[in-house]
Design an enzyme around this catalytic site. Sequence first.
Site, PDB file in Angstrom:
ATOM      1  N   LYS A 265       0.815  -1.218   0.000  1.00 32.23           N
ATOM      2  CA  LYS A 265       0.000   0.000   0.000  1.00 32.23           C
ATOM      3  C   LYS A 265       0.851   1.271   0.000  1.00 32.23           C
ATOM      4  O   LYS A 265       0.452   2.287  -0.581  1.00 32.23           O
ATOM      5  CB  LYS A 265      -0.948  -0.005   1.197  1.00 32.23           C
ATOM      6  CG  LYS A 265      -2.097  -0.984   1.037  1.00 32.23           C
ATOM      7  CD  LYS A 265      -3.193  -0.705   2.053  1.00 32.23           C
ATOM      8  CE  LYS A 265      -4.471  -1.447   1.709  1.00 32.23           C
ATOM      9  NZ  LYS A 265      -4.306  -2.910   1.753  1.00 32.23           N
TER      10      LYS A 265
ATOM     11  N   GLU B 131      -4.349   6.424   8.159  1.00 30.12           N
ATOM     12  CA  GLU B 131      -4.916   6.983   6.942  1.00 30.12           C
ATOM     13  C   GLU B 131      -6.179   7.763   7.284  1.00 30.12           C
ATOM     14  O   GLU B 131      -6.925   7.386   8.178  1.00 30.12           O
ATOM     15  CB  GLU B 131      -5.240   5.850   5.962  1.00 30.12           C
ATOM     16  CG  GLU B 131      -5.507   6.324   4.560  1.00 30.12           C
ATOM     17  CD  GLU B 131      -5.671   5.162   3.582  1.00 30.12           C
ATOM     18  OE1 GLU B 131      -4.701   4.831   2.885  1.00 30.12           O
ATOM     19  OE2 GLU B 131      -6.771   4.585   3.534  1.00 30.12           O
TER      20      GLU B 131
ATOM     21  N   ARG C 285      -5.534  -7.984 -11.164  1.00 29.15           N
ATOM     22  CA  ARG C 285      -6.218  -9.220 -11.545  1.00 29.15           C
ATOM     23  C   ARG C 285      -7.503  -8.865 -12.273  1.00 29.15           C
ATOM     24  O   ARG C 285      -7.858  -7.693 -12.343  1.00 29.15           O
ATOM     25  CB  ARG C 285      -6.584 -10.004 -10.274  1.00 29.15           C
ATOM     26  CG  ARG C 285      -7.465  -9.182  -9.342  1.00 29.15           C
ATOM     27  CD  ARG C 285      -8.167  -9.978  -8.268  1.00 29.15           C
ATOM     28  NE  ARG C 285      -9.200  -9.175  -7.645  1.00 29.15           N
ATOM     29  CZ  ARG C 285      -9.040  -8.413  -6.567  1.00 29.15           C
ATOM     30  NH1 ARG C 285      -7.870  -8.331  -5.971  1.00 29.15           N
ATOM     31  NH2 ARG C 285     -10.045  -7.723  -6.080  1.00 29.15           N
TER      32      ARG C 285
END
Lengths: 500, 188
Positions: free
Chosen positions: A116, A200, A293
């Site tokens: 991340k 965050e 993906r």
Amino acid sequence: MFSKVLVANRGEIAVRVLQTLQAMGIATVAVYSDPDKNAPHVTLADQAYSLNGVSAEETYLDSKKLIALAKESGAEAIHPGYGFLSENPSFCADCTAAGLVFIGPNSDTISLLGDKIRSKETAIRAGVPVVPSSPLWEPGETHHQGFLSQWGFPLLVKATAGGGGRGMRLVEREAELLPALESASREAASAFGDGRVFLERFFPAARHVEFQVLADASGNTIHLMERECSVQRRYQKVIEETPSPALDRKLRESMGESAVALAKSAGYTNAGTVEFLVDPTTGQYYFLEMNARIQVEHPITEETLRMDLVQWQVRIAAGENLTLSQNDIRSSGHALECRIYAEDAYDNFAPSTGTLLSWQPPHGMGLRLDSGVSQGQEVTPYYDSMLAKLVSWGADRQASINRMSKALENFPVVGVTTNIPFLMRAIHHPAFTSGNYDTRFVAMYGELTAPGDNGRIDAAAMELAEDFWQASVPKRAGTRTTGQDRPQGPWESLGRASFP
Amino acid sequence: MSQQLDNSQAQDNPPTKNERLLKQVYPPTRSVDDLASSQDTDPANPPAAEHPIQLLKQEQDYWEGLYRLAQGKTLRFQAHRVGQQVHIWIGGELYHFALPVSSSRGRTTQRISTDEILCSVPGVVLTVDVADGDSVVEGQTLLVIESMKTEQVVKSPRDGTVQRVAVQPGDRVDRGMRLVALAPLEKT
């Protein structure tokens, strides 16, 4: 082009990928665990190999077995689907080392995007707005103080390697911060082998909007518009739609450009998805992460763009270049996806297992079902609870909602509890029909997860049950007397039923 | 193909509360008896057709057909019998019915006990965090069950001593199965 491809997955996505491969004239190889021996993906493939085991770890997550079977079968490439090993950089690298093409991005890109912090740095370099966050937390250090004084509480503690809500904590007060950091770090260390955490900014009323991206090995990168994914439970999506009711033309253009810039900056190839948070009050958007993906919800993009994304994955992996430019991408109408989960919405979405006595999907214009199960099959507790995805297309949003509504109402599933009644309530809820909803939707409206008053339908069910029971159970049993001192219903002697 | 269901007493005289044999076990809801009576007198929602059930398929343990509501609205339905359970699917909703629990013949109705911790979800035992003889406190994690990629933490309902752990990691468990027995509380 490849002549043979192994699909290293199960359920609806294995079926989905196999169908495209077969339509391309490619020979197909399926793999299966013991409980999946008779699953639809096994019967569909040209060849199927047993993975000899039950749990995900000893079957669909066993990269050595998968690579050995691919070699044995003569496959030239592996399609990983989603979940399982699809975003595992070592599996990707092992495939390449074994001389197999991994249908997806390369392992360096997967590693970069799985982190991340590094993916955020990549976004910043590409000029893409990111959710404000603190430096990595270290015990005893105070370098997150700047973040705290700027953004305060509530905030999120996130693990660098986290996913699916693991290693994530919502912190409301200063006193909860240290314990949350410590426990999130512990959880992430045990689940992902990486205990790094950071803070965050938390957006309580955000929408979750993602952009589909396609990129070839020559650096051509385009986006295929957005998908709105704000209807979630337990950090998992349940209903997705495209176009998003939250975006206007200008915001769509700007976010699309950001998605392409990020994918280019990450050196991305193949199909991927860039996830953003959108603050509906300001119209500001923030990069969240990029998924390396094919996504569960890709069919709604396919329906509005009339494209086969899996085919593009295979073509790009085989070295072909995109034959489309951004200007060729035109969306038509509106598509809605409902994920059919084996779970009880009235019991906190608890998983449900059993044998599918009935599984009779609706058909018709504008309807699509991507399913990995069939009638008579057992739904086991070993893998994900998603049974299928029902997709409706309509000329506009209301048309696809109406079509979905009738489809859900005419989809008999018996033997396993599903979320279909929840989905029916959700798509008719005023907050959903107005288009004005955010990620709090499921939690905010308790009526979605409480057994409702279905009035006459409830009464009809009772009446049907009584009539059916009387006709179904042999009559002679009803005449038996029990010799008890009080009048007794004839069926009480049959004992107590145990219900899931 | 289709046949009208006739000569059913239940049709002409819908079962009243006392005559009903089955009890709704799912969805968990307020009593259907209350519901039916309140609906029958609702002028905005008049009673359904006289013979609302039209059968399209009739087998020993399976019915399929149409149910006519008032105002011409028709719903598809299916009825399945599995042993003594009846599953009704109608118009997208799913119902389970069963015989009411008998309180006669020595079979006691479900006793609320905190001595036995039963499994509430089908799955596989991931970890067992206590052993026979351990002291536990209320809310303490006893074991973790994984079901469809979701972890379900099983906690102790009270303070006590673990008498027996009935499962071990890797075991497949089903709803209602005994997981842990706590030593019964001593009567004082």
